[in-house]
Design a protein around this motif. Structure first.
Motif, PDB file in Angstrom:
ATOM      1  N   TRP A  35     -19.393   3.885   5.913  1.00 55.66           N
ATOM      2  CA  TRP A  35     -19.001   2.602   5.342  1.00 55.66           C
ATOM      3  C   TRP A  35     -18.007   2.788   4.200  1.00 55.66           C
ATOM      4  N   ASN A  36     -18.218   3.814   3.382  1.00 54.75           N
ATOM      5  CA  ASN A  36     -17.280   4.056   2.285  1.00 54.75           C
ATOM      6  C   ASN A  36     -15.875   4.341   2.807  1.00 54.75           C
ATOM      7  N   ARG A  37     -15.783   5.189   3.825  1.00 57.64           N
ATOM      8  CA  ARG A  37     -14.468   5.518   4.376  1.00 57.64           C
ATOM      9  C   ARG A  37     -13.849   4.321   5.098  1.00 57.64           C
ATOM     10  N   PHE A  38     -14.703   3.564   5.793  1.00 60.58           N
ATOM     11  CA  PHE A  38     -14.218   2.373   6.485  1.00 60.58           C
ATOM     12  C   PHE A  38     -13.608   1.391   5.481  1.00 60.58           C
ATOM     13  N   LYS A  39     -14.293   1.188   4.358  1.00 59.75           N
ATOM     14  CA  LYS A  39     -13.768   0.296   3.315  1.00 59.75           C
ATOM     15  C   LYS A  39     -12.428   0.812   2.787  1.00 59.75           C
ATOM     16  N   GLU A  40     -12.324   2.104   2.590  1.00 60.21           N
ATOM     17  CA  GLU A  40     -11.067   2.697   2.125  1.00 60.21           C
ATOM     18  C   GLU A  40      -9.938   2.424   3.114  1.00 60.21           C
ATOM     19  N   TYR A  41     -10.222   2.638   4.399  1.00 56.89           N
ATOM     20  CA  TYR A  41      -9.205   2.411   5.427  1.00 56.89           C
ATOM     21  C   TYR A  41      -8.783   0.945   5.480  1.00 56.89           C
ATOM     22  N   VAL A  42      -9.760   0.043   5.415  1.00 56.07           N
ATOM     23  CA  VAL A  42      -9.436  -1.383   5.447  1.00 56.07           C
ATOM     24  C   VAL A  42      -8.574  -1.758   4.240  1.00 56.07           C
ATOM     25  N   GLY A  43      -8.904  -1.232   3.080  1.00 58.06           N
ATOM     26  CA  GLY A  43      -8.119  -1.519   1.879  1.00 58.06           C
ATOM     27  C   GLY A  43      -6.688  -1.041   2.008  1.00 58.06           C
ATOM     28  N   ASN A  44      -6.510   0.184   2.535  1.00 55.27           N
ATOM     29  CA  ASN A  44      -5.162   0.711   2.715  1.00 55.27           C
ATOM     30  C   ASN A  44      -4.379  -0.110   3.739  1.00 55.27           C
ATOM     31  N   ALA A  45      -5.040  -0.461   4.845  1.00 58.83           N
ATOM     32  CA  ALA A  45      -4.367  -1.240   5.881  1.00 58.83           C
ATOM     33  C   ALA A  45      -4.005  -2.634   5.373  1.00 58.83           C
ATOM     34  N   ALA A  46      -4.881  -3.230   4.583  1.00 58.63           N
ATOM     35  CA  ALA A  46      -4.606  -4.557   4.023  1.00 58.63           C
ATOM     36  C   ALA A  46      -3.383  -4.506   3.113  1.00 58.63           C
ATOM     37  N   CYS A  47      -3.301  -3.478   2.289  1.00 59.06           N
ATOM     38  CA  CYS A  47      -2.131  -3.328   1.411  1.00 59.06           C
ATOM     39  C   CYS A  47      -0.870  -3.077   2.227  1.00 59.06           C
ATOM     40  N   ALA A  48      -1.001  -2.328   3.314  1.00 59.66           N
ATOM     41  CA  ALA A  48       0.162  -2.055   4.166  1.00 59.66           C
ATOM     42  C   ALA A  48       0.692  -3.340   4.785  1.00 59.66           C
ATOM     43  N   LEU A  49      -0.205  -4.192   5.267  1.00 56.24           N
ATOM     44  CA  LEU A  49       0.238  -5.465   5.847  1.00 56.24           C
ATOM     45  C   LEU A  49       0.992  -6.300   4.823  1.00 56.24           C
ATOM     46  N   ALA A  50       0.443  -6.376   3.612  1.00 59.91           N
ATOM     47  CA  ALA A  50       1.099  -7.155   2.560  1.00 59.91           C
ATOM     48  C   ALA A  50       2.445  -6.548   2.186  1.00 59.91           C
ATOM     49  N   PHE A 153       1.851   3.828   8.715  1.00 60.17           N
ATOM     50  CA  PHE A 153       1.415   2.508   8.262  1.00 60.17           C
ATOM     51  C   PHE A 153       0.344   2.644   7.180  1.00 60.17           C
ATOM     52  N   MET A 154      -0.634   3.513   7.430  1.00 59.39           N
ATOM     53  CA  MET A 154      -1.710   3.703   6.456  1.00 59.39           C
ATOM     54  C   MET A 154      -1.205   4.347   5.170  1.00 59.39           C
ATOM     55  N   LYS A 155      -0.227   5.237   5.277  1.00 57.80           N
ATOM     56  CA  LYS A 155       0.358   5.839   4.082  1.00 57.80           C
ATOM     57  C   LYS A 155       1.071   4.778   3.242  1.00 57.80           C
ATOM     58  N   THR A 156       1.690   3.817   3.924  1.00 56.62           N
ATOM     59  CA  THR A 156       2.345   2.717   3.203  1.00 56.62           C
ATOM     60  C   THR A 156       1.331   1.972   2.339  1.00 56.62           C
ATOM     61  N   GLY A 157       0.163   1.724   2.900  1.00 49.85           N
ATOM     62  CA  GLY A 157      -0.876   1.035   2.146  1.00 49.85           C
ATOM     63  C   GLY A 157      -1.443   1.873   1.019  1.00 49.85           C
ATOM     64  N   ALA A 158      -1.675   3.151   1.302  1.00 50.60           N
ATOM     65  CA  ALA A 158      -2.247   4.034   0.282  1.00 50.60           C
ATOM     66  C   ALA A 158      -1.313   4.207  -0.900  1.00 50.60           C
ATOM     67  N   ASN A 159       0.002   4.136  -0.648  1.00 51.48           N
ATOM     68  CA  ASN A 159       0.983   4.343  -1.706  1.00 51.48           C
ATOM     69  C   ASN A 159       1.517   3.036  -2.285  1.00 51.48           C
ATOM     70  N   ALA A 160       0.942   1.922  -1.868  1.00 55.26           N
ATOM     71  CA  ALA A 160       1.414   0.621  -2.365  1.00 55.26           C
ATOM     72  C   ALA A 160       1.093   0.476  -3.847  1.00 55.26           C
ATOM     73  N   PRO A 161       1.926  -0.247  -4.580  1.00 52.00           N
ATOM     74  CA  PRO A 161       1.658  -0.441  -6.017  1.00 52.00           C
ATOM     75  C   PRO A 161       0.418  -1.290  -6.253  1.00 52.00           C
ATOM     76  N   GLU A 162      -0.115  -1.213  -7.447  1.00 53.25           N
ATOM     77  CA  GLU A 162      -1.315  -1.953  -7.804  1.00 53.25           C
ATOM     78  C   GLU A 162      -1.119  -3.456  -7.624  1.00 53.25           C
ATOM     79  N   ALA A 163       0.100  -3.908  -7.815  1.00 53.24           N
ATOM     80  CA  ALA A 163       0.372  -5.337  -7.661  1.00 53.24           C
ATOM     81  C   ALA A 163       0.108  -5.806  -6.236  1.00 53.24           C
ATOM     82  N   THR A 164       0.339  -4.929  -5.264  1.00 51.36           N
ATOM     83  CA  THR A 164       0.075  -5.284  -3.871  1.00 51.36           C
ATOM     84  C   THR A 164      -1.420  -5.432  -3.637  1.00 51.36           C
ATOM     85  N   ALA A 165      -2.207  -4.513  -4.183  1.00 53.32           N
ATOM     86  CA  ALA A 165      -3.666  -4.604  -4.043  1.00 53.32           C
ATOM     87  C   ALA A 165      -4.191  -5.881  -4.699  1.00 53.32           C
ATOM     88  N   ARG A 166      -3.620  -6.257  -5.836  1.00 53.77           N
ATOM     89  CA  ARG A 166      -4.035  -7.496  -6.500  1.00 53.77           C
ATOM     90  C   ARG A 166      -3.682  -8.711  -5.647  1.00 53.77           C
TER      91      ARG A 166
END
Length: 235
Positions: A35-50, A153-166
């Motif tokens: 679940w922890n890793r799944f949440k991490e992946y979802v967070g990265n993918a969500a940031c990548a989409l944005a 795609f996932m790297k894009t999310g992982a490297n997205a700025p904090e503003a994207t996560a917000r």
């Protein structure tokens, strides 16, 4: 009341952490995702989409056979208030183009080489389809300069700025029960496929019924999912 799909990952991760969220077979080997890793992946993918310009209420498509990445993409879309559209993995180019046009899809996730080629042919005829992301490493067309792999795609999310996560969190907080959360197309046996809009409230009601009726289920139980989301109407 919070929407089930926009809060589910956080709740399950809080309860189960490093326990297995799902298991899947990869080239003959069974692997697990916590679940922890799944949440991490979802967070990265969500940031990548944005980061790639997907807006709230915009439609994306998933055109692939079953794989865990599909769930990651779906929940990433939910967190952005974007709408995933599932397409049968065996659909013809004509069927895929019809759905892409009808739903005004901006981005499509394609599974393998065959699905990539179909998606690419549709993209050439559909200006609104801006981006293809391939789950597998494929051989792109010589003139294709926009398709990226799921890994990138996932790297894009992982490297997205904090503003994207917000921004993703703000979008998630704006989700309401009347939001269309996914669109499922009928098989088209009686005419052109028809898009069925499923809302947050539909999922909330389904989950409440599961909790009321499936009282024998325990956290240690295992369920098998062998039908894709595109088959949900025929379950």
């Amino acid at each position: 009341m919070p929407n089930t799909l926009t809060t589910l990952i956080d709740k399950q991760t809080f309860k189960y952490g490093d326990k297995t969220a799902l298991s899947y077979c990869d080239e003959g080997e069974w692997k697990s995702l916590s679940w922890n890793r799944f949440k991490e992946y979802v967070g990265n993918a969500a940031c990548a989409l944005a980061a790639m310009g997907i807006k709230e209420t915009e439609n994306i498509a998933v055109f692939s056979g079953n794989r865990p990445e599909m769930l990651v993409v779906d929940f990433a879309a939910f967190h952005n208030r974007a709408v995933p559209v599932s397409i049968y993995s065996t659909s013809s180019p004509e069927q895929v183009k019809y759905i892409i046009d009808d739903a005004s899809v901006a981005l499509i996730f394609a599974g393998d080489q065959t699905q990539y080629r179909i998606a690419r042919s549709v993209q050439k005829a559909t200006p609104g389809l801006r981006q293809i992301v391939t789950f597998e490493n494929v051989t792109p067309d010589p003139d294709d300069s926009s398709t990226i792999t799921y890994s990138d795609f996932m790297k894009t999310g992982a490297n997205a700025p904090e503003a994207t996560a917000r921004e993703v969190e703000e979008r998630r907080s704006r989700a309401v029960e009347t939001d269309t959360v996914t669109i499922i197309y009928t098989s088209g046996t009686t005419g052109e496929p028809k898009g069925v809009c499923i809302t947050q409230a539909n999922y909330d009601a389904a989950m409440r019924m599961h909790e009321e009726l499936l009282t024998a289920i325990r956290p240690s139980d295992i369920s098998m999912a062998f039908l894709p989301m595109s088959h949900i109407l025929e379950k």
